[in-house]
Motif scaffolding. Sequence first.
Motif, PDB file in Angstrom:
ATOM      1  N   LEU A  17       0.875  -1.170   0.000  1.00  0.00           N
ATOM      2  CA  LEU A  17       0.000   0.000   0.000  1.00  0.00           C
ATOM      3  C   LEU A  17       0.913   1.221   0.000  1.00  0.00           C
ATOM      4  CD1 LEU A  17      -2.745   1.431   0.274  1.00  0.00           C
ATOM      5  CD2 LEU A  17      -2.473   1.217   2.763  1.00  0.00           C
ATOM      6  N   THR A  18       0.794   2.037  -1.031  1.00  0.00           N
ATOM      7  CA  THR A  18       1.626   3.226  -1.177  1.00  0.00           C
ATOM      8  C   THR A  18       0.792   4.450  -0.852  1.00  0.00           C
ATOM      9  OG1 THR A  18       2.930   2.156  -2.902  1.00  0.00           O
ATOM     10  CG2 THR A  18       3.030   4.569  -2.798  1.00  0.00           C
ATOM     11  N   LEU A  19       1.285   5.250   0.082  1.00  0.00           N
ATOM     12  CA  LEU A  19       0.607   6.502   0.438  1.00  0.00           C
ATOM     13  C   LEU A  19       1.461   7.675  -0.016  1.00  0.00           C
ATOM     14  CD1 LEU A  19      -0.657   5.832   4.065  1.00  0.00           C
ATOM     15  CD2 LEU A  19      -1.894   5.625   1.918  1.00  0.00           C
ATOM     16  N   ARG A  20       0.802   8.602  -0.733  1.00  0.00           N
ATOM     17  CA  ARG A  20       1.474   9.817  -1.205  1.00  0.00           C
ATOM     18  C   ARG A  20       0.656  11.008  -0.716  1.00  0.00           C
ATOM     19  NH1 ARG A  20       3.715   8.858  -7.239  1.00  0.00           N
ATOM     20  NH2 ARG A  20       5.252  10.322  -6.483  1.00  0.00           N
ATOM     21  N   PRO A  21       0.899  11.443   0.515  1.00  0.00           N
ATOM     22  CA  PRO A  21       0.117  12.543   1.077  1.00  0.00           C
ATOM     23  C   PRO A  21       0.142  13.785   0.182  1.00  0.00           C
ATOM     24  CG  PRO A  21       1.479  11.525   2.757  1.00  0.00           C
ATOM     25  CD  PRO A  21       1.914  10.959   1.436  1.00  0.00           C
ATOM     26  N   TYR A  39       3.142  -2.819   4.109  1.00  0.00           N
ATOM     27  CA  TYR A  39       2.648  -4.104   3.653  1.00  0.00           C
ATOM     28  C   TYR A  39       1.213  -4.186   4.148  1.00  0.00           C
ATOM     29  CZ  TYR A  39       1.835  -8.885   2.522  1.00  0.00           C
ATOM     30  OH  TYR A  39       1.291 -10.021   1.973  1.00  0.00           O
ATOM     31  N   ALA A  40       0.268  -4.151   3.235  1.00  0.00           N
ATOM     32  CA  ALA A  40      -1.149  -4.132   3.582  1.00  0.00           C
ATOM     33  C   ALA A  40      -1.941  -4.755   2.431  1.00  0.00           C
ATOM     34  CB  ALA A  40      -1.613  -2.703   3.851  1.00  0.00           C
ATOM     35  N   PRO A  41      -1.950  -6.081   2.350  1.00  0.00           N
ATOM     36  CA  PRO A  41      -2.614  -6.733   1.218  1.00  0.00           C
ATOM     37  C   PRO A  41      -4.106  -6.451   1.129  1.00  0.00           C
ATOM     38  CG  PRO A  41      -2.027  -8.339   2.892  1.00  0.00           C
ATOM     39  CD  PRO A  41      -1.398  -7.038   3.299  1.00  0.00           C
ATOM     40  N   ASP A  42      -4.710  -6.003   2.243  1.00  0.00           N
ATOM     41  CA  ASP A  42      -6.134  -5.657   2.217  1.00  0.00           C
ATOM     42  C   ASP A  42      -6.366  -4.204   1.813  1.00  0.00           C
ATOM     43  OD1 ASP A  42      -5.177  -4.384   4.475  1.00  0.00           O
ATOM     44  OD2 ASP A  42      -6.550  -5.371   5.867  1.00  0.00           O
ATOM     45  N   GLY A  43      -5.280  -3.461   1.576  1.00  0.00           N
ATOM     46  CA  GLY A  43      -5.398  -2.073   1.150  1.00  0.00           C
ATOM     47  C   GLY A  43      -5.742  -1.095   2.256  1.00  0.00           C
ATOM     48  N   VAL A  44      -5.663  -1.535   3.509  1.00  0.00           N
ATOM     49  CA  VAL A  44      -5.979  -0.688   4.661  1.00  0.00           C
ATOM     50  C   VAL A  44      -4.693  -0.388   5.417  1.00  0.00           C
ATOM     51  CG1 VAL A  44      -7.268  -0.564   6.828  1.00  0.00           C
ATOM     52  CG2 VAL A  44      -8.274  -1.705   4.838  1.00  0.00           C
ATOM     53  N   ILE A  45      -4.487   0.879   5.748  1.00  0.00           N
ATOM     54  CA  ILE A  45      -3.291   1.259   6.506  1.00  0.00           C
ATOM     55  C   ILE A  45      -3.281   0.494   7.827  1.00  0.00           C
ATOM     56  CG2 ILE A  45      -2.035   3.131   7.638  1.00  0.00           C
ATOM     57  CD1 ILE A  45      -3.477   5.058   5.719  1.00  0.00           C
ATOM     58  N   HIS A 149       3.216  -9.153   9.334  1.00  0.00           N
ATOM     59  CA  HIS A 149       1.782  -9.140   9.056  1.00  0.00           C
ATOM     60  C   HIS A 149       1.198 -10.551   9.181  1.00  0.00           C
ATOM     61  CE1 HIS A 149      -2.001  -8.072   7.097  1.00  0.00           C
ATOM     62  NE2 HIS A 149      -1.851  -9.177   6.397  1.00  0.00           N
ATOM     63  N   GLU A 150       1.878 -11.522   8.608  1.00  0.00           N
ATOM     64  CA  GLU A 150       1.385 -12.905   8.644  1.00  0.00           C
ATOM     65  C   GLU A 150       1.391 -13.460  10.065  1.00  0.00           C
ATOM     66  OE1 GLU A 150       3.885 -14.718   5.675  1.00  0.00           O
ATOM     67  OE2 GLU A 150       2.648 -13.910   4.041  1.00  0.00           O
ATOM     68  N   ARG A 151       2.422 -13.120  10.861  1.00  0.00           N
ATOM     69  CA  ARG A 151       2.444 -13.567  12.259  1.00  0.00           C
ATOM     70  C   ARG A 151       1.283 -12.966  13.032  1.00  0.00           C
ATOM     71  NH1 ARG A 151       7.884 -12.614  11.842  1.00  0.00           N
ATOM     72  NH2 ARG A 151       7.746 -10.673  13.016  1.00  0.00           N
ATOM     73  N   ARG A 152       1.037 -11.675  12.831  1.00  0.00           N
ATOM     74  CA  ARG A 152      -0.086 -11.012  13.519  1.00  0.00           C
ATOM     75  C   ARG A 152      -1.416 -11.604  13.092  1.00  0.00           C
ATOM     76  NH1 ARG A 152       2.808  -5.626  12.616  1.00  0.00           N
ATOM     77  NH2 ARG A 152       3.903  -5.364  14.592  1.00  0.00           N
ATOM     78  N   ALA A 153      -1.576 -11.833  11.809  1.00  0.00           N
ATOM     79  CA  ALA A 153      -2.829 -12.413  11.306  1.00  0.00           C
ATOM     80  C   ALA A 153      -3.031 -13.807  11.864  1.00  0.00           C
ATOM     81  CB  ALA A 153      -2.817 -12.439   9.772  1.00  0.00           C
ATOM     82  N   GLY A 154      -1.955 -14.561  11.985  1.00  0.00           N
ATOM     83  CA  GLY A 154      -2.045 -15.899  12.543  1.00  0.00           C
ATOM     84  C   GLY A 154      -2.379 -15.896  14.025  1.00  0.00           C
ATOM     85  N   SER A 155      -1.859 -14.912  14.757  1.00  0.00           N
ATOM     86  CA  SER A 155      -2.109 -14.866  16.192  1.00  0.00           C
ATOM     87  C   SER A 155      -3.532 -14.383  16.492  1.00  0.00           C
ATOM     88  CB  SER A 155      -1.093 -13.978  16.902  1.00  0.00           C
ATOM     89  OG  SER A 155      -1.255 -12.631  16.538  1.00  0.00           O
ATOM     90  N   THR A 156      -4.121 -13.593  15.614  1.00  0.00           N
ATOM     91  CA  THR A 156      -5.487 -13.130  15.840  1.00  0.00           C
ATOM     92  C   THR A 156      -6.518 -14.145  15.350  1.00  0.00           C
ATOM     93  OG1 THR A 156      -5.529 -11.917  13.752  1.00  0.00           O
ATOM     94  CG2 THR A 156      -4.878 -10.693  15.726  1.00  0.00           C
ATOM     95  N   ALA A 157      -6.080 -15.087  14.514  1.00  0.00           N
ATOM     96  CA  ALA A 157      -7.018 -16.088  13.983  1.00  0.00           C
ATOM     97  C   ALA A 157      -7.248 -17.233  14.971  1.00  0.00           C
ATOM     98  CB  ALA A 157      -6.476 -16.651  12.661  1.00  0.00           C
ATOM     99  N   ARG A 158      -6.442 -17.288  16.005  1.00  0.00           N
ATOM    100  CA  ARG A 158      -6.556 -18.390  16.962  1.00  0.00           C
ATOM    101  C   ARG A 158      -7.597 -18.157  18.003  1.00  0.00           C
ATOM    102  NH1 ARG A 158      -0.127 -19.107  17.596  1.00  0.00           N
ATOM    103  NH2 ARG A 158       0.200 -19.624  15.461  1.00  0.00           N
TER     104      ARG A 158
END
Length: 158
Positions: A17-21, A39-45, A149-158
């Motif tokens: 996700l690229t932000l150009r203020p 890194y934001a595959p869902d497009g959300v900051i 990101h993947e570690r965080r997503a994995g820890s919240t999915a449990r």
Amino acid sequence: MTIDEIIGFIDGLDGVLTLRPAPGDGSPEISWGDTFFYYAPDGVIPATTQPFATVVTKNYPGDEASRLDRPDTFRVNISAGKEAFIRWTGHAPRESATTEVDPGAVDTVIAHPVYGTVGWLAVVNPGSRTGAATRELLRTAHHLARSRHERRAGSTAR
């Protein structure tokens, strides 16, 4: 490397996700003209993480050492991890450097003048000496951000 080449390279990595203020988007005026990469595959900051890389085009308060107020000068800032930091600087992020490097030196990989203590590297105007290294460091930073990101997503999915 130009700013557009760097942005194009990073945009080509997956999940970026690229932000150009810019004026009118609600971002702080100081950030206008700079670019931030998440890194934001869902497009959300991501709410809990910093960008893995940035391109800045001006001095920020307390961050003037790179002298980005010179014409056509910008700096790529890269969070490429402790191993890359040590490889490029010869010391751990929280250790003092044995030799001083001019933070305004162009086409040179340096410890970030402000965020070096947390492992960020920087390159002012990457060119022929650092272009390949800059791309590799950006790939490494992207990989580390994706892994976090993947570690965080994995820890919240449990």
